[in-house]
Write an enzyme that holds these catalytic residues in place. Structure first.
Site, short mmCIF file in Angstrom:
data_model
loop_
_atom_site.label_atom_id
_atom_site.label_comp_id
_atom_site.label_asym_id
_atom_site.label_seq_id
_atom_site.Cartn_x
_atom_site.Cartn_y
_atom_site.Cartn_z
N ASN A 197 -13.83 -26.51 59.41
CA ASN A 197 -14.68 -27.64 59.04
C ASN A 197 -16.08 -27.45 59.62
O ASN A 197 -16.26 -26.92 60.73
CB ASN A 197 -14.06 -28.99 59.42
CG ASN A 197 -13.64 -29.11 60.87
OD1 ASN A 197 -13.31 -28.13 61.52
ND2 ASN A 197 -13.64 -30.33 61.38
N GLU A 222 -19.32 -29.74 60.13
CA GLU A 222 -19.86 -31.10 60.04
C GLU A 222 -21.39 -31.07 60.00
O GLU A 222 -22.03 -30.03 60.19
CB GLU A 222 -19.33 -31.93 61.21
CG GLU A 222 -17.81 -32.05 61.13
CD GLU A 222 -17.20 -32.95 62.19
OE1 GLU A 222 -17.88 -33.31 63.17
OE2 GLU A 222 -16.00 -33.29 62.01
N CYS A 240 -14.71 -29.55 54.70
CA CYS A 240 -13.40 -29.34 55.32
C CYS A 240 -13.08 -27.86 55.45
O CYS A 240 -13.61 -27.01 54.72
CB CYS A 240 -12.32 -30.01 54.48
SG CYS A 240 -12.31 -31.81 54.56
N GLU A 254 -10.35 -26.36 54.58
CA GLU A 254 -9.72 -25.83 53.37
C GLU A 254 -10.78 -25.38 52.37
O GLU A 254 -10.64 -24.33 51.72
CB GLU A 254 -8.83 -26.90 52.71
CG GLU A 254 -7.65 -27.34 53.57
CD GLU A 254 -7.97 -28.51 54.48
OE1 GLU A 254 -9.12 -28.62 54.96
OE2 GLU A 254 -7.06 -29.32 54.74
N CYS A 262 -7.12 -33.76 53.13
CA CYS A 262 -7.69 -34.94 52.47
C CYS A 262 -7.47 -34.84 50.96
O CYS A 262 -7.11 -33.77 50.43
CB CYS A 262 -9.17 -35.09 52.80
SG CYS A 262 -10.24 -33.95 51.89
N CYS A 303 -9.42 -32.09 49.17
CA CYS A 303 -8.92 -30.73 49.42
C CYS A 303 -7.63 -30.48 48.67
O CYS A 303 -7.35 -29.35 48.26
CB CYS A 303 -8.75 -30.49 50.92
SG CYS A 303 -10.34 -30.23 51.72
#
Ligand code: THU
Length: 130
Positions: free
Chosen positions: A39, A41, A50, A52, A83, A86
């Site tokens: 991830n 940010e 993310c 993934e 999520c 994803c």
């Protein structure tokens, strides 16, 4: 190297200064090669991405479009569920029965599949108006 091990290693490089929740992901392409993601940010929170998504982007950049296995790991009390976005991203490149291992750094494991993570997914058949 196992896919969970690859995800565990790359997780160290996650950029998560805001949530302090580092996630690592690894996908195995049809060729057998492993692609890793973390991830990333951003101070503008919605711009974060993310783990993934990063792993999938690495696979696509390498010229592969089919994933045959997925692993995601985090320091979480229970295996971290991808999520919703994803799940749709994984469904784009995986099959219904593609195995997904969700893991914790303490050894927790949950084995599932791309199809079980996203039943009733939107796919190209829904755009077929012929
Ligand atoms: N996150 C992932 O990278 N993958 C998941 O499967 C769940 C959540 C990230 C996004 C954000 O950087 C942090 O975890 C907290 O939501």
């Amino acid at each position: 190297m196992s896919l969970v091990e690859a995800a565990r290693e790359v997780r160290e490089n996650a950029y998560a200064p805001y949530s302090r929740f580092k996630v690592g992901a690894a996908v195995r392409g049809k060729s057998g090669r492993i692609y890793r993601g973390v991830n990333v940010e951003n101070v503008a929170y919605p711009e974060g991405t993310c783990a993934e998504a990063g792993a999938i982007a690495a696979m696509i950049a390498a010229g592969e479009t089919e994933l045959i296995e997925v692993a995601v790991i985090a320091d979480s009390p229970s295996p971290v569920p991808p999520c919703g976005g994803c799940r749709q991203k994984l469904a784009e490149f995986g099959r219904h029965d593609t195995p997904v291992t969700l893991a914790t750094i303490d050894g927790g494991r949950l084995d599932t599949t791309v199809g079980d993570l996203l039943p009733g997914r939107f796919d190209i058949s829904h755009m077929d108006r012929a």
